[in-house]
Write a protein that holds these residues in place. Structure first.
Motif, PDB file in Angstrom:
ATOM      1  N   THR A  64       0.850  -1.182   0.000  1.00 59.14           N
ATOM      2  CA  THR A  64       0.000   0.000   0.000  1.00 59.14           C
ATOM      3  C   THR A  64       0.888   1.235   0.000  1.00 59.14           C
ATOM      4  OG1 THR A  64      -1.860   1.102   1.113  1.00 59.14           O
ATOM      5  CG2 THR A  64      -0.177   0.135   2.522  1.00 59.14           C
ATOM      6  N   HIS A  65       0.396   2.327  -0.525  1.00 61.06           N
ATOM      7  CA  HIS A  65       1.170   3.552  -0.682  1.00 61.06           C
ATOM      8  C   HIS A  65       2.293   3.307  -1.694  1.00 61.06           C
ATOM      9  CE1 HIS A  65       3.666   7.106   0.410  1.00 61.06           C
ATOM     10  NE2 HIS A  65       2.484   7.647   0.693  1.00 61.06           N
ATOM     11  N   GLU A  66       2.930   4.373  -2.112  1.00 61.78           N
ATOM     12  CA  GLU A  66       4.038   4.297  -3.061  1.00 61.78           C
ATOM     13  C   GLU A  66       5.288   3.730  -2.381  1.00 61.78           C
ATOM     14  OE1 GLU A  66       6.835   7.407  -5.676  1.00 61.78           O
ATOM     15  OE2 GLU A  66       5.287   8.144  -4.305  1.00 61.78           O
ATOM     16  N   VAL A  67       5.940   2.768  -3.022  1.00 59.57           N
ATOM     17  CA  VAL A  67       7.222   2.276  -2.518  1.00 59.57           C
ATOM     18  C   VAL A  67       8.266   3.361  -2.774  1.00 59.57           C
ATOM     19  CG1 VAL A  67       8.989   0.486  -2.685  1.00 59.57           C
ATOM     20  CG2 VAL A  67       6.573  -0.110  -2.990  1.00 59.57           C
ATOM     21  N   LEU A  68       9.042   3.700  -1.739  1.00 58.20           N
ATOM     22  CA  LEU A  68       9.979   4.815  -1.833  1.00 58.20           C
ATOM     23  C   LEU A  68      11.423   4.334  -1.814  1.00 58.20           C
ATOM     24  CD1 LEU A  68       8.250   7.173   0.768  1.00 58.20           C
ATOM     25  CD2 LEU A  68       8.015   7.245  -1.712  1.00 58.20           C
ATOM     26  N   GLU A  69      12.237   4.927  -2.659  1.00 57.68           N
ATOM     27  CA  GLU A  69      13.679   4.700  -2.629  1.00 57.68           C
ATOM     28  C   GLU A  69      14.337   6.044  -2.354  1.00 57.68           C
ATOM     29  OE1 GLU A  69      16.925   2.002  -5.006  1.00 57.68           O
ATOM     30  OE2 GLU A  69      15.339   2.968  -6.189  1.00 57.68           O
ATOM     31  N   THR A  70      15.034   6.138  -1.224  1.00 61.36           N
ATOM     32  CA  THR A  70      15.569   7.426  -0.803  1.00 61.36           C
ATOM     33  C   THR A  70      16.824   7.219   0.029  1.00 61.36           C
ATOM     34  OG1 THR A  70      14.988   9.502   0.328  1.00 61.36           O
ATOM     35  CG2 THR A  70      14.130   7.473   1.287  1.00 61.36           C
ATOM     36  N   LYS A  71      17.312   8.261   0.669  1.00 60.51           N
ATOM     37  CA  LYS A  71      18.469   8.162   1.551  1.00 60.51           C
ATOM     38  C   LYS A  71      18.053   8.451   2.983  1.00 60.51           C
ATOM     39  CE  LYS A  71      22.513   9.031  -1.377  1.00 60.51           C
ATOM     40  NZ  LYS A  71      23.186   7.777  -0.965  1.00 60.51           N
ATOM     41  N   TRP A  72      18.640   7.716   3.904  1.00 57.30           N
ATOM     42  CA  TRP A  72      18.422   7.939   5.328  1.00 57.30           C
ATOM     43  C   TRP A  72      19.793   7.970   6.004  1.00 57.30           C
ATOM     44  CZ3 TRP A  72      19.056   3.949   9.267  1.00 57.30           C
ATOM     45  CH2 TRP A  72      18.763   4.411  10.559  1.00 57.30           C
ATOM     46  N   ASN A  73      20.191   9.143   6.495  1.00 59.30           N
ATOM     47  CA  ASN A  73      21.470   9.297   7.173  1.00 59.30           C
ATOM     48  C   ASN A  73      22.622   8.691   6.372  1.00 59.30           C
ATOM     49  OD1 ASN A  73      20.342  10.541   9.626  1.00 59.30           O
ATOM     50  ND2 ASN A  73      19.381   8.556   9.888  1.00 59.30           N
ATOM     51  N   ALA A  74      22.669   9.051   5.084  1.00 63.18           N
ATOM     52  CA  ALA A  74      23.728   8.652   4.144  1.00 63.18           C
ATOM     53  C   ALA A  74      23.610   7.217   3.650  1.00 63.18           C
ATOM     54  CB  ALA A  74      25.106   8.882   4.739  1.00 63.18           C
ATOM     55  N   HIS A  75      22.547   6.508   4.031  1.00 60.35           N
ATOM     56  CA  HIS A  75      22.350   5.139   3.569  1.00 60.35           C
ATOM     57  C   HIS A  75      21.202   5.094   2.552  1.00 60.35           C
ATOM     58  CE1 HIS A  75      25.031   3.598   6.665  1.00 60.35           C
ATOM     59  NE2 HIS A  75      24.365   4.327   7.551  1.00 60.35           N
ATOM     60  N   ASN A  76      21.378   4.340   1.479  1.00 57.46           N
ATOM     61  CA  ASN A  76      20.296   4.128   0.530  1.00 57.46           C
ATOM     62  C   ASN A  76      19.286   3.162   1.147  1.00 57.46           C
ATOM     63  OD1 ASN A  76      21.483   5.715  -1.546  1.00 57.46           O
ATOM     64  ND2 ASN A  76      22.787   4.000  -2.131  1.00 57.46           N
ATOM     65  N   VAL A  77      18.014   3.528   1.089  1.00 57.34           N
ATOM     66  CA  VAL A  77      16.980   2.682   1.686  1.00 57.34           C
ATOM     67  C   VAL A  77      15.768   2.584   0.760  1.00 57.34           C
ATOM     68  CG1 VAL A  77      17.669   3.227   4.055  1.00 57.34           C
ATOM     69  CG2 VAL A  77      15.902   4.612   2.933  1.00 57.34           C
TER      70      VAL A  77
END
Length: 208
Positions: free
Chosen positions: A45-58
């Motif tokens: 559910t909702h859009e799957v997100l690809e982003t950065k969290w504290n310099a880590h790709n998540v």
């Protein structure tokens, strides 16, 4: 400062080695990846997100999971919905650490995700995960939409896979109800958007 950063990274990667890891297939989209790893009785559910969290790709995936209560609590055995989530932290090209957060349960209606983002919501250096959820309300006394804010924290040095729910700050960011009551009273929700939540966090002293 440099030594602190190096130590934090070393502790993080040491923890990673003993934690659950999952593999992403070559040419697999983030949607396909999240679908393949979805929990039992759930759908993305909702859009799957690809982003950065504290310099880590998540990769952030949220799942709508169905369940029924015990017969003694619900003789009619109605299907209920709750939202649970996973954050996949990239370690190498196709290797991720799987971490989990939730649960966002029913609240007079099924949960719906309004916004997913990272923000500073405590005193440490890493940002927290913030989820804004809503529930449609249809009752005899009032109708409208209820909003709630859920803040989760994760320790980079931890070997645990679950994000910790921060109850106190979540309560301070509780949205309230955009509702129309039977007696003609209108209520307005305070926090319905990421912008409104970030503004309140800044007012509370958390630098954004």
């Amino acid at each position: 400062m440099k030594n602190y950063t190096i130590l934090t990274l070393l502790l993080f990667w040491t923890a990673i080695l003993s934690a659950q890891t999952v593999e992403r297939k070559d040419k697999e989209t983030i949607q396909q990846f999240s679908e393949r790893l979805k929990p039992k009785n759930s759908s993305v559910t909702h859009e799957v997100l690809e982003t950065k969290w504290n310099a880590h790709n998540v990769i952030i995936a949220l799942y709508d999971q169905t369940y029924v209560l015990p017969v003694e609590n619900d003789p009619e055995q109605q299907t209920n919905h709750k939202i649970i989530g996973s954050i996949y932290i990239q370690l190498e090209k196709n290797t991720y650490r799987k971490t989990n957060f939730g649960t966002i349960d029913t609240e007079g209606g099924n949960p719906h995700i309004e916004s997913v983002f990272f923000a500073n919501a405590d005193k440490d250096m890493t940002k927290e995960l913030v989820i804004i959820a809503s529930w449609e309300q249809r009752h005899y006394d009032f109708n409208g939409t209820l909003y709630g804010t859920f803040v989760f924290d994760y320790d980079l040095k931890s070997t645990k896979t679950d994000w910790k729910f921060l109850d106190k700050i979540s309560s301070k960011l509780d949205g309230g109800c955009d509702c129309y009551e039977r007696d003609g009273t209108n209520r307005k929700a305070r926090f319905k958007t990421a912008g409104a939540v970030r503004k309140e966090l800044a007012r509370l002293g958390y630098k954004q």
